[in-house]
Scaffold this active site. Sequence first.
Site, PDB file in Angstrom:
ATOM      1  N   LYS A 134       1.904  -2.778   6.506  1.00  0.00           N
ATOM      2  CA  LYS A 134       2.300  -2.521   5.127  1.00  0.00           C
ATOM      3  C   LYS A 134       3.778  -2.122   5.028  1.00  0.00           C
ATOM      4  O   LYS A 134       4.457  -2.479   4.058  1.00  0.00           O
ATOM      5  CB  LYS A 134       1.397  -1.459   4.498  1.00  0.00           C
ATOM      6  CG  LYS A 134      -0.057  -1.915   4.345  1.00  0.00           C
ATOM      7  CD  LYS A 134      -0.167  -3.162   3.457  1.00  0.00           C
ATOM      8  CE  LYS A 134      -1.607  -3.594   3.229  1.00  0.00           C
ATOM      9  NZ  LYS A 134      -1.741  -4.727   2.311  1.00  0.00           N
ATOM     10  N   TYR A 156      -2.464  -0.937  10.499  1.00  0.00           N
ATOM     11  CA  TYR A 156      -2.459  -1.205   9.059  1.00  0.00           C
ATOM     12  C   TYR A 156      -1.160  -0.704   8.429  1.00  0.00           C
ATOM     13  O   TYR A 156      -0.512  -1.418   7.669  1.00  0.00           O
ATOM     14  CB  TYR A 156      -3.664  -0.522   8.415  1.00  0.00           C
ATOM     15  CG  TYR A 156      -3.768  -0.699   6.923  1.00  0.00           C
ATOM     16  CD1 TYR A 156      -4.119  -1.925   6.373  1.00  0.00           C
ATOM     17  CD2 TYR A 156      -3.520   0.368   6.057  1.00  0.00           C
ATOM     18  CE1 TYR A 156      -4.222  -2.092   4.999  1.00  0.00           C
ATOM     19  CE2 TYR A 156      -3.625   0.213   4.687  1.00  0.00           C
ATOM     20  CZ  TYR A 156      -3.969  -1.015   4.158  1.00  0.00           C
ATOM     21  OH  TYR A 156      -4.067  -1.182   2.804  1.00  0.00           O
ATOM     22  N   SER A 179       0.850  -1.185   0.000  1.00  0.00           N
ATOM     23  CA  SER A 179       0.000   0.000   0.000  1.00  0.00           C
ATOM     24  C   SER A 179       0.884   1.232   0.000  1.00  0.00           C
ATOM     25  O   SER A 179       2.061   1.168   0.370  1.00  0.00           O
ATOM     26  CB  SER A 179      -0.884   0.003   1.259  1.00  0.00           C
ATOM     27  OG  SER A 179      -1.501   1.257   1.446  1.00  0.00           O
TER      28      SER A 179
END
Length: 279
Positions: A164, A160, A147
């Site tokens: 990533k 998150y 991402s």
Amino acid sequence: MAAVAKGSLAGKVALITGASSGIGAVTAVLFSRLGAQLALTGRNEANLKAVGEKCQKENGVKPVLLVGDLTKEADTEKVFKGAVDHFGKLNILVNNAGIIALGGITTATLEQYDRLMNTNVRSMFHLTQLAVPYLTETKGNVINVSSINGLRAFAGVLTYSMSKHAIDAFTKCVALDLADKQVRVNCVNPGVTHTELHKRAGLDDKQYEAYLKRARYTHALGRYAEPEEVADCIAFLASDMASFITGASIPVDGGRHALCPSSLSREEGGVSAMAQHDE
């Protein structure tokens, strides 16, 4: 428009995780169009079957569908065994399965941390380890779906973003580990992409619409991506056209990574700070 020519993945066997929706589902259909033989895995059996039917329409070959939860070691081993037992080889591993959760340091929990890291990172580590002997034999390659959050910092999506960043580090380290075996390892870093990912994280329709509108300002090209645009990059990296690319993190983000941090208010446009991250 696909990044590589039709038939360019003919004879290649690919295992795609998180294939029941979003980027994974679109990548599966594209790979079928390009001639690959597929093993697809996801947690939603009905969705996975629907994706399998779309793939079969593209090249007449029914993918192997393997339902499982990759946070469970036994499921990961079962899925991998199902793929290699059926085809006898593996050329391409697409580590796409992943989830998102909202919350910063004051609101994220240890349970959320474990869930994100187990799903997004630990399962990728495990599956890639299982795949190495087969990829070594075929001089295959791995594409990890990271991402823009793996390249930039955003408020309100701590666990998150950590997961990533870990994927980008994993990509580079494994690329070096496997370079002498001629196995390439790369990742793509999408910006805001039109999938159901954020709704599953808790955004309602109004919040999600505001989030998509905000992409006009946070992406240099003035819009969000469609999953097909990310799939095109994955297909390119999987193909022989990318034969001298390894250890790369490729932003598919409309220039988001190149922009200076946004000066927009955390509440501007009706989107909370937790929702101002990217894919």
